[in-house]
Enzyme design. Structure first.
Site, PDB file in Angstrom:
ATOM      1  N   ARG A  30       3.819  -6.457 -18.351  1.00  0.00           N
ATOM      2  CA  ARG A  30       3.527  -6.235 -19.954  1.00  0.00           C
ATOM      3  C   ARG A  30       5.684  -5.503 -20.515  1.00  0.00           C
ATOM      4  N   THR A  90       0.848  -1.671  -0.087  1.00  0.00           N
ATOM      5  CA  THR A  90      -0.191   0.301  -0.066  1.00  0.00           C
ATOM      6  C   THR A  90       0.752   1.619  -0.240  1.00  0.00           C
ATOM      7  N   ILE A 138      -5.757  -1.266 -21.077  1.00  0.00           N
ATOM      8  CA  ILE A 138      -7.784  -1.901 -20.718  1.00  0.00           C
ATOM      9  C   ILE A 138      -7.916  -2.484 -19.849  1.00  0.00           C
ATOM     10  N   ARG A 168     -17.202   4.191 -38.274  1.00  0.00           N
ATOM     11  CA  ARG A 168     -16.470   3.774 -38.129  1.00  0.00           C
ATOM     12  C   ARG A 168     -16.313   2.151 -37.803  1.00  0.00           C
ATOM     13  N   HIS A 213       2.014   1.623  -6.893  1.00  0.00           N
ATOM     14  CA  HIS A 213       1.841  -0.510  -6.951  1.00  0.00           C
ATOM     15  C   HIS A 213       1.505  -0.805  -8.341  1.00  0.00           C
ATOM     16  N   ALA A 254     -15.024   7.822 -30.502  1.00  0.00           N
ATOM     17  CA  ALA A 254     -14.448   7.829 -32.320  1.00  0.00           C
ATOM     18  C   ALA A 254     -16.592   7.379 -32.191  1.00  0.00           C
ATOM     19  N   ARG A 255     -17.307   7.869 -30.888  1.00  0.00           N
ATOM     20  CA  ARG A 255     -19.070   7.758 -31.632  1.00  0.00           C
ATOM     21  C   ARG A 255     -19.008  10.018 -31.212  1.00  0.00           C
TER      22      ARG A 255
HETATM   23  C1  LIG Z   1     -22.991   8.159 -22.711  1.00  0.00           C
HETATM   24  C2  LIG Z   1     -21.314   7.260 -21.507  1.00  0.00           C
HETATM   25  C3  LIG Z   1     -21.135   8.604 -22.966  1.00  0.00           C
HETATM   26  C4  LIG Z   1     -19.668   8.503 -22.607  1.00  0.00           C
HETATM   27  N1  LIG Z   1     -18.235   8.762 -23.215  1.00  0.00           N
HETATM   28  C5  LIG Z   1     -17.045   8.736 -22.956  1.00  0.00           C
HETATM   29  C6  LIG Z   1     -15.551   8.891 -23.318  1.00  0.00           C
HETATM   30  O1  LIG Z   1     -16.391   9.686 -24.275  1.00  0.00           O
HETATM   31  N2  LIG Z   1     -14.009   9.289 -23.470  1.00  0.00           N
HETATM   32  C7  LIG Z   1     -13.915   7.648 -22.061  1.00  0.00           C
HETATM   33  O2  LIG Z   1     -13.211   7.615 -22.003  1.00  0.00           O
HETATM   34  N3  LIG Z   1     -15.717   7.210 -21.157  1.00  0.00           N
HETATM   35  C8  LIG Z   1     -16.801   7.411 -21.255  1.00  0.00           C
HETATM   36  N4  LIG Z   1     -17.261   7.051 -20.976  1.00  0.00           N
HETATM   37  C9  LIG Z   1     -16.953   5.743 -19.903  1.00  0.00           C
HETATM   38  C10 LIG Z   1     -17.047   5.785 -18.842  1.00  0.00           C
HETATM   39  O3  LIG Z   1     -16.168   6.921 -18.052  1.00  0.00           O
HETATM   40  C11 LIG Z   1     -16.794   4.854 -17.530  1.00  0.00           C
HETATM   41  O4  LIG Z   1     -15.805   4.139 -18.232  1.00  0.00           O
HETATM   42  C12 LIG Z   1     -17.899   3.999 -17.659  1.00  0.00           C
HETATM   43  O5  LIG Z   1     -19.234   4.563 -17.600  1.00  0.00           O
HETATM   44  C13 LIG Z   1     -18.017   2.729 -16.688  1.00  0.00           C
HETATM   45  O6  LIG Z   1     -18.608   3.172 -15.242  1.00  0.00           O
HETATM   46  P1  LIG Z   1     -18.190   3.634 -13.881  1.00  0.00           P
HETATM   47  O7  LIG Z   1     -16.377   3.867 -14.233  1.00  0.00           O
HETATM   48  O8  LIG Z   1     -18.204   4.306 -12.769  1.00  0.00           O
HETATM   49  O9  LIG Z   1     -17.945   1.703 -14.163  1.00  0.00           O
HETATM   50  P2  LIG Z   1     -16.625   1.084 -13.184  1.00  0.00           P
HETATM   51  O10 LIG Z   1     -15.241   1.140 -13.510  1.00  0.00           O
HETATM   52  O11 LIG Z   1     -17.481  -1.153 -13.590  1.00  0.00           O
HETATM   53  O12 LIG Z   1     -16.949   1.932 -11.558  1.00  0.00           O
HETATM   54  C14 LIG Z   1     -17.780   1.386 -10.936  1.00  0.00           C
HETATM   55  C15 LIG Z   1     -17.242   2.267  -9.793  1.00  0.00           C
HETATM   56  O13 LIG Z   1     -16.250   1.829  -8.909  1.00  0.00           O
HETATM   57  C16 LIG Z   1     -15.000   2.352  -8.619  1.00  0.00           C
HETATM   58  N5  LIG Z   1     -13.847   2.565  -9.271  1.00  0.00           N
HETATM   59  C17 LIG Z   1     -13.651   1.402  -9.888  1.00  0.00           C
HETATM   60  N6  LIG Z   1     -12.827   1.379 -10.246  1.00  0.00           N
HETATM   61  C18 LIG Z   1     -11.683   2.164 -10.101  1.00  0.00           C
HETATM   62  C19 LIG Z   1     -10.584   2.363 -10.201  1.00  0.00           C
HETATM   63  N7  LIG Z   1      -9.436   2.062 -10.659  1.00  0.00           N
HETATM   64  N8  LIG Z   1     -10.049   3.685  -9.698  1.00  0.00           N
HETATM   65  C20 LIG Z   1     -10.849   4.146  -8.847  1.00  0.00           C
HETATM   66  N9  LIG Z   1     -12.206   3.969  -8.581  1.00  0.00           N
HETATM   67  C21 LIG Z   1     -12.496   2.366  -9.603  1.00  0.00           C
HETATM   68  C22 LIG Z   1     -15.583   4.128  -8.810  1.00  0.00           C
HETATM   69  O14 LIG Z   1     -16.632   4.727  -8.265  1.00  0.00           O
HETATM   70  C23 LIG Z   1     -16.677   3.578  -9.886  1.00  0.00           C
HETATM   71  O15 LIG Z   1     -17.678   4.520 -10.305  1.00  0.00           O
HETATM   72  C24 LIG Z   1     -18.975   6.962 -21.492  1.00  0.00           C
HETATM   73  C25 LIG Z   1     -19.762   6.999 -21.288  1.00  0.00           C
HETATM   74  C26 LIG Z   1     -21.313   6.398 -21.480  1.00  0.00           C
HETATM   75  C27 LIG Z   1     -21.948   5.650 -20.776  1.00  0.00           C
HETATM   76  C1  LIG Z   2       1.064 -12.267 -20.627  1.00  0.00           C
HETATM   77  C2  LIG Z   2      -0.069 -12.496 -20.518  1.00  0.00           C
HETATM   78  C3  LIG Z   2      -1.231 -13.590 -21.112  1.00  0.00           C
HETATM   79  C4  LIG Z   2      -2.847 -13.387 -21.213  1.00  0.00           C
HETATM   80  N1  LIG Z   2      -4.040 -13.603 -21.909  1.00  0.00           N
HETATM   81  C5  LIG Z   2      -5.003 -13.249 -21.573  1.00  0.00           C
HETATM   82  C6  LIG Z   2      -6.257 -14.482 -22.617  1.00  0.00           C
HETATM   83  O1  LIG Z   2      -5.627 -14.792 -22.820  1.00  0.00           O
HETATM   84  N2  LIG Z   2      -7.530 -13.267 -22.190  1.00  0.00           N
HETATM   85  C7  LIG Z   2      -7.703 -12.606 -21.643  1.00  0.00           C
HETATM   86  O2  LIG Z   2      -9.197 -12.589 -20.913  1.00  0.00           O
HETATM   87  N3  LIG Z   2      -6.792 -12.716 -20.576  1.00  0.00           N
HETATM   88  C8  LIG Z   2      -5.511 -12.423 -20.740  1.00  0.00           C
HETATM   89  N4  LIG Z   2      -4.623 -12.024 -19.938  1.00  0.00           N
HETATM   90  C9  LIG Z   2      -5.261 -10.968 -19.209  1.00  0.00           C
HETATM   91  C10 LIG Z   2      -4.756 -10.800 -17.631  1.00  0.00           C
HETATM   92  O3  LIG Z   2      -6.023 -11.856 -17.352  1.00  0.00           O
HETATM   93  C11 LIG Z   2      -5.433  -9.666 -16.311  1.00  0.00           C
HETATM   94  O4  LIG Z   2      -6.217  -8.893 -17.069  1.00  0.00           O
HETATM   95  C12 LIG Z   2      -4.201  -8.936 -16.766  1.00  0.00           C
HETATM   96  O5  LIG Z   2      -2.747  -9.032 -16.984  1.00  0.00           O
HETATM   97  C13 LIG Z   2      -4.296  -7.622 -15.861  1.00  0.00           C
HETATM   98  O6  LIG Z   2      -3.981  -8.106 -15.006  1.00  0.00           O
HETATM   99  P1  LIG Z   2      -4.501  -8.030 -13.600  1.00  0.00           P
HETATM  100  O7  LIG Z   2      -6.292  -7.939 -13.234  1.00  0.00           O
HETATM  101  O8  LIG Z   2      -3.945  -8.560 -12.510  1.00  0.00           O
HETATM  102  O9  LIG Z   2      -4.963  -5.719 -13.412  1.00  0.00           O
HETATM  103  P2  LIG Z   2      -5.916  -4.987 -12.369  1.00  0.00           P
HETATM  104  O10 LIG Z   2      -6.914  -4.985 -13.321  1.00  0.00           O
HETATM  105  O11 LIG Z   2      -5.404  -3.401 -12.656  1.00  0.00           O
HETATM  106  O12 LIG Z   2      -6.061  -5.444 -11.452  1.00  0.00           O
HETATM  107  C14 LIG Z   2      -4.917  -5.582 -10.193  1.00  0.00           C
HETATM  108  C15 LIG Z   2      -5.408  -6.445  -9.356  1.00  0.00           C
HETATM  109  O13 LIG Z   2      -6.917  -5.727  -8.501  1.00  0.00           O
HETATM  110  C16 LIG Z   2      -7.823  -6.718  -7.700  1.00  0.00           C
HETATM  111  N5  LIG Z   2      -8.237  -6.362  -8.934  1.00  0.00           N
HETATM  112  C17 LIG Z   2      -8.901  -5.259  -9.368  1.00  0.00           C
HETATM  113  N6  LIG Z   2     -10.685  -4.951 -10.282  1.00  0.00           N
HETATM  114  C18 LIG Z   2     -11.130  -6.458 -10.262  1.00  0.00           C
HETATM  115  C19 LIG Z   2     -12.331  -6.904 -10.028  1.00  0.00           C
HETATM  116  N7  LIG Z   2     -13.030  -6.116 -10.539  1.00  0.00           N
HETATM  117  N8  LIG Z   2     -12.708  -7.892  -9.785  1.00  0.00           N
HETATM  118  C20 LIG Z   2     -11.510  -8.697  -8.383  1.00  0.00           C
HETATM  119  N9  LIG Z   2     -10.541  -8.112  -7.855  1.00  0.00           N
HETATM  120  C21 LIG Z   2     -10.107  -6.966  -8.998  1.00  0.00           C
HETATM  121  C22 LIG Z   2      -7.043  -8.232  -8.566  1.00  0.00           C
HETATM  122  O14 LIG Z   2      -6.854  -8.491  -7.585  1.00  0.00           O
HETATM  123  C23 LIG Z   2      -6.284  -7.820  -9.461  1.00  0.00           C
HETATM  124  O15 LIG Z   2      -5.154  -8.749  -9.242  1.00  0.00           O
HETATM  125  C24 LIG Z   2      -3.155 -11.976 -20.211  1.00  0.00           C
HETATM  126  C25 LIG Z   2      -1.976 -11.095 -19.376  1.00  0.00           C
HETATM  127  C26 LIG Z   2      -0.199 -11.732 -19.848  1.00  0.00           C
HETATM  128  C27 LIG Z   2       0.493 -10.599 -19.401  1.00  0.00           C
END
Ligand SMILES: Cc1cc2nc3c(=O)[nH]c(=O)nc-3n(C[C@H](O)[C@H](O)[C@H](O)COP(=O)(O)OP(=O)(O)OC[C@H]3O[C@@H](n4cnc5c(N)ncnc54)[C@H](O)[C@@H]3O)c2cc1C
Ligand SMILES: Cc1cc2nc3c(=O)[nH]c(=O)nc-3n(C[C@H](O)[C@H](O)[C@H](O)COP(=O)(O)OP(=O)(O)OC[C@H]3O[C@@H](n4cnc5c(N)ncnc54)[C@H](O)[C@@H]3O)c2cc1C
Ligand SMILES: Cc1cc2nc3c(=O)[nH]c(=O)nc-3n(C[C@H](O)[C@H](O)[C@H](O)COP(=O)(O)OP(=O)(O)OC[C@H]3O[C@@H](n4cnc5c(N)ncnc54)[C@H](O)[C@@H]3O)c2cc1C
Ligand SMILES: Cc1cc2nc3c(=O)[nH]c(=O)nc-3n(C[C@H](O)[C@H](O)[C@H](O)COP(=O)(O)OP(=O)(O)OC[C@H]3O[C@@H](n4cnc5c(N)ncnc54)[C@H](O)[C@@H]3O)c2cc1C
Lengths: 307, 307, 307, 307
Positions: free
Chosen positions: B198, B68, B90, B171, B189, B102-103
């Site tokens: 990566r 942390t 992503i 698109r 971290h 791209a919308r």
């Molecule tokens: C109509 C519309 C237009 C959009 N246009 C764009 C655009 O132009 N460009 C663009 O990039 N995106 C766009 N988005 C995508 C938008 O910004 C979000 O990525 C998407 O809606 C997912 O929402 P979320 O982040 O709340 O969901 P989730 O990722 O599922 O997260 C749910 C909640 O968990 C928390 N959370 C999860 N992960 C994290 C994290 N890593 N760090 C901090 N908090 C976290 C947050 O509180 C979040 O609200 C658009 C979405 C909509 C619906």
């Molecule tokens: C060499 C290689 C091959 C791969 N091949 C494939 C493939 O064939 N198909 C495929 O789908 N993916 C594939 N992946 C992608 C892989 O499964 C992961 O999605 C990617 O590496 C991101 O890692 P992460 O989930 O640890 O990272 P992050 O999403 O950044 O998460 C970091 C940590 O946070 C926690 N976390 C974050 N969000 C959540 C959540 N919503 N729920 C629970 N825990 C969460 C987990 O502990 C996680 O380890 C591959 C990756 C690599 C490096």
């Protein structure tokens, strides 16, 4: 025995077709309305006056943003969807994904071509969307040329593979409409957040087709929660501080849209293009406080903003 | 005044080119090695014997998975990258993204075409990767046909737009090599977790180019943390319970790979294709316990698996 | 029919006692070893040489940090645990929690008093832990005075409640040993991360009691995954870049710890208190490369650091 | 040069006292209103009609739940707070925490005793809260006995430590009011989510003191975002589908609360204790649609539910 055992039985493993080659299937579910309520009730041990009924409790949880009990339910889906839709789906980080890897696997020639009815003109008012259907000739041209380009890209891809080019490089020309497959698991709180954003009229039509099917599954599996979600999210309306002030300034009784001008907040008065003002008018009409005037454009405001 | 102020000054806002049309720029940074150590030290108030020096403390935090404090540092990047690379990026959910839509927006005709030297044959041993460079003619064909298909897709796209087709639909034929842009913010971290996966030899070459540049930026901004990351993650090796048992069975002294057979664990003995066995041999060679025999294939095991 | 249906049947809903008044019960499970493998296989469609067997696949996923398939399995627990243990548990953010609210509910007089055998002296070498058992008299004093203070706090609490003081304020004097209850849901990847940290010898003994029970449940429900987790995490060892360099410098053959000095890396040579050096020696002994000398303190290094 | 440089300068590192021994200090900030807008604008490249001004854009982002641009700003705090408040704070998982470890460190004798004015009776209508102040004698008794029990617990703790009991075990009798310290880092989107829940009248008074100070810091650092947050979240009101239907049934013109009965939706008609009905009446009064009758209890509904 959970109350939704029959719904689980009915839905699990059945694949539902979406778009031209897509699919969605519910693979597994954890939880039910009663189990959500049960998890919430751990909060209220001794000392609390009475046990709430599930319906009242679930409605209150959703209304008062006590959302963690909905995380106790979990759904796992199989999805086959175009890559540009997957790119919207993956933005929802609070979910788990396993997707076919185009580095390991050869992708079959399957790409999305919208039906003519889904090919629309660029919206003038809503920069991100489409509007009415395009004319038949333009739609036909669109479909033909998109299909040609996509097919041509797959020819290049397959010829790359025949030349022993690595798959990860061979796939570079493939179109964004190419179908991909994934397993997708998400809890019910985050799924409702997804559905709230992706069933919305402003989400792209294609992702809405997937969201709508998931929504109908949730409605069967978690009927009480779903009803609450419809009442407090999907069909709810959010009034801003300015909206509230504005409603307090209205004379009372339904007023005509043309007369609204005289009661408007000073910040909105001389700003006919102000989007908060336009959104307010849509809301006021929906609340029955204002009688719409069809000559006036205000109700063109985005419907999503009327919430 | 943080110790890395000069490095911040040097790096912030400077765009670094990647691939043929890509870019990466550090937009902002929060934190420094000392601030990581300072956050960790809140754990050790009164009653702890001595204040640790930053270097020793940071190395211990990373070694003992007390992660942390590294979340206390944050980096914000601008990236321009092909869509298929963005799709890998992503997947790292513990980051914040804003990407061009791209919308809403019209995408310019910019797509990735690998250099000839980056066009490789499909790996035989590693199902997901590429191997040695392909011959010059095949590379030229690859580049020409991929370029043609990509250019053709953009022609269709632009003609769709001229016909007033909505952008989100227009698109669909665009190639996976199309460049997109994003702002990307992540804590240190999770960035190290990303870089660990990566920068690895098994990640696709294209994403490694982005990861390597980020890595070199982290090395300048957080030199002590970076050194620890190299020592305990990037260049570390993980020995499984079986590997440990196997090393205990070795006779001592460097043994020749041909002779290894007689000391192998029973589960590996008659299983020449067992990947854990193959990975063990690579590790044992790297540890100087086994003398590699070039006639033997075992050290073909993935390098990533030698960690 | 999943392969672990019998294990689910056996475990679900059975409450297991922990500590003096604690409990843990598995409430629900989603998934099985084969379903983890199935989710991973979506990655390998056409074009991949052969279907892997589940065991080999699961072991490879865990070894190569492809962790998302383990997120496809989910476990839901009921836990009754002292507040100071809950405070450690809640630090694991990738889980869902519903806990009894001491704002709504009256807490019964239940608090944790360690068995005499669990009352230990402050560790000298490991600043955060306990070491050997304390003498019987001190343990008895500890137990008596802790019990008195805790009981007295509950008297104050109950008298506060009788005086109609709001519950949220009345609870302020209650001890950290007070039992609380929660529902806790977590996916298998994050549960293994939790278990890796909390079954470790350096985790507090009390949370280890909970973690060990959860571990034994996972071992029954996901036997292949559990075996892989033991081999590649719990019983694995991580060698740093320096450790690898150091092993390469050893003369070969098991050497006595006293003789190690002459082969040490320059950075470790004159630094007998260097913790990386101390941890290396523990690892080298565990690998059978060094013969421990009981006169020498090096193997006092934390066992957790020997991984 | 960001527009909020002066505010950063003013706030950074200054400690603000909270409760009797608590503190909060802003340690670091990344971002500003313009940088949030800038990140959002990456979405709108070429092809979008006009560049929006920051204020309009930020307000639209918040209104339409496009929340990721607010994640681009980050705040790091130092907090000293009672453990029962920390337990509420830590429930917000989308934040990074480093807390003093009572396993490593000796805690000084500092615990929270509420001011007499903060000692309230248990609420009758709101099961989780406090209501009017308690009488002076009861408050004095509360304060004295809570102080005695807490002090006694610290005596036991300190005597445990003198007997060389390990710190992790010695601390078990310490009260929930004991002060702890932490570094806490969170992005602006998740901070606003926290503030929306914890500045709310239903949050415990003690955590609201911390939240209010953070809120006032955000107001200085991100003035446009803060104004939008007040207008669209803090001071906004959510109307459910039933509320909307109900408003449409009202006769128009401000009606007296006593007369409301005849216009009520059938589902609310004969259900005077229905909480959705009670909440509706509070909202209708706030909108100026209903004239409150002080004889009637309906506006006793939770204020948080009036949103
Ligand atoms: C109509 C519309 C237009 C959009 N246009 C764009 C655009 O132009 N460009 C663009 O990039 N995106 C766009 N988005 C995508 C938008 O910004 C979000 O990525 C998407 O809606 C997912 O929402 P979320 O982040 O709340 O969901 P989730 O990722 O599922 O997260 C749910 C909640 O968990 C928390 N959370 C999860 N992960 C994290 C994290 N890593 N760090 C901090 N908090 C976290 C947050 O509180 C979040 O609200 C658009 C979405 C909509 C619906
Ligand atoms: C060499 C290689 C091959 C791969 N091949 C494939 C493939 O064939 N198909 C495929 O789908 N993916 C594939 N992946 C992608 C892989 O499964 C992961 O999605 C990617 O590496 C991101 O890692 P992460 O989930 O640890 O990272 P992050 O999403 O950044 O998460 C970091 C940590 O946070 C926690 N976390 C974050 N969000 C959540 C959540 N919503 N729920 C629970 N825990 C969460 C987990 O502990 C996680 O380890 C591959 C990756 C690599 C490096
Ligand atoms: C022996 C030991 C000693 C410790 N000592 C201390 C101490 O003195 N003080 C102290 O404060 N803590 C201490 N900790 C707690 C430790 O820092 C972690 O809080 C705890 O181990 C949980 O680990 P985690 O964060 O990986 O788990 P989770 O919170 O479950 O997260 C899993 C992964 O998901 C990602 N993730 C989840 N949420 C977020 C988020 N909001 N932002 C970014 N990434 C996220 C990260 O990649 C993370 O590794 C100690 C832990 C151990 C095991
Ligand atoms: C008035 C009030 C009363 C409450 N009463 C109780 C009670 O009685 N008992 C009780 O236990 N709690 C109670 N809570 C706490 C509440 O359930 C939440 O834990 C708390 O409000 C934090 O909200 P959050 O989960 O949205 O925030 P965060 O944890 O910061 O999460 C923000 C968002 O990120 C996503 N997210 C983050 N982590 C995860 C994850 N691991 N899995 C899935 N999604 C994730 C979710 O979309 C979430 O909404 C109460 C809260 C309030 C305000």
């Amino acid at each position: 025995m959970a109350s939704n055992d029959a719904a689980k039985e009915e839905l699990k493993g059945k694949s539902v077709p979406v778009l031209d080659h897509g699919q969605i299937a519910l693979l597994d579910v954890m939880g039910s309305d009663e189990e959500i309520a049960e998890a919430a009730r751990v909060s209220y041990r001794k000392g609390t006056k009475q046990v709430n009924d599930d319906r009242g409790l679930i409605r209150r949880l959703l209304r008062h943003r006590h959302t963690t009990p909905f995380e106790m339910a979990e759904l796992k889906f199989y999805m086959k969807l175009p890559i540009f839709v997957e790119r919207q789906c993956i933005r929802h980080r609070m979910a788990s994904t396993n997707e076919v890897s185009a580095r390991y696997s050869v992708l079959p020639e399957e790409y999305y071509i919208p039906e003519a009815s889904a090919v629309c003109v660029q919206s003038k008012t809503n920069k991100q969307g489409r509007e009415e259907e395009i004319d038949a000739t333009s739609a036909a041209i669109y479909r033909q040329s998109t299909n040609d380009a996509s097919h041509r890209a797959f020819e290049v891809y397959n010829s790359n593979l025949r030349n022993d080019v690595s798959r990860e490089i061979a796939r570079i020309p493939l179109p964004l409409g190419t179908y991909t497959e994934k397993y997708w698991k998400i809890d019910l709180h985050n799924l409702m957040h997804f559905l709230g954003l992706r069933m919305d009229a402003h989400a792209q039509w294609e992702i809405r087709q997937y969201a709508n099917i998931m929504g109908s599954m949730v409605a069967k599996l978690f009927p009480i929660t779903w009803q609450a979600f419809e009442d407090f999210r999907l069909n709810a309306m959010s009034l801003s501080a300015l909206d509230i002030k504005q409603i307090n300034r209205l004379p009372g009784g339904k007023i005509a849209q043309v007369d609204l001008e005289k009661y408007l907040l000073s910040e909105w008065c001389n700003a006919p293009k102000n989007s908060e003002r336009a959104e307010f008018i849509v809301k006021a009409i929906r609340l029955g406080l204002v009688e719409p005037s069809h000559a006036l454009p205000a109700h063109e405001a985005h419907t999503s903003t009327s919430k």
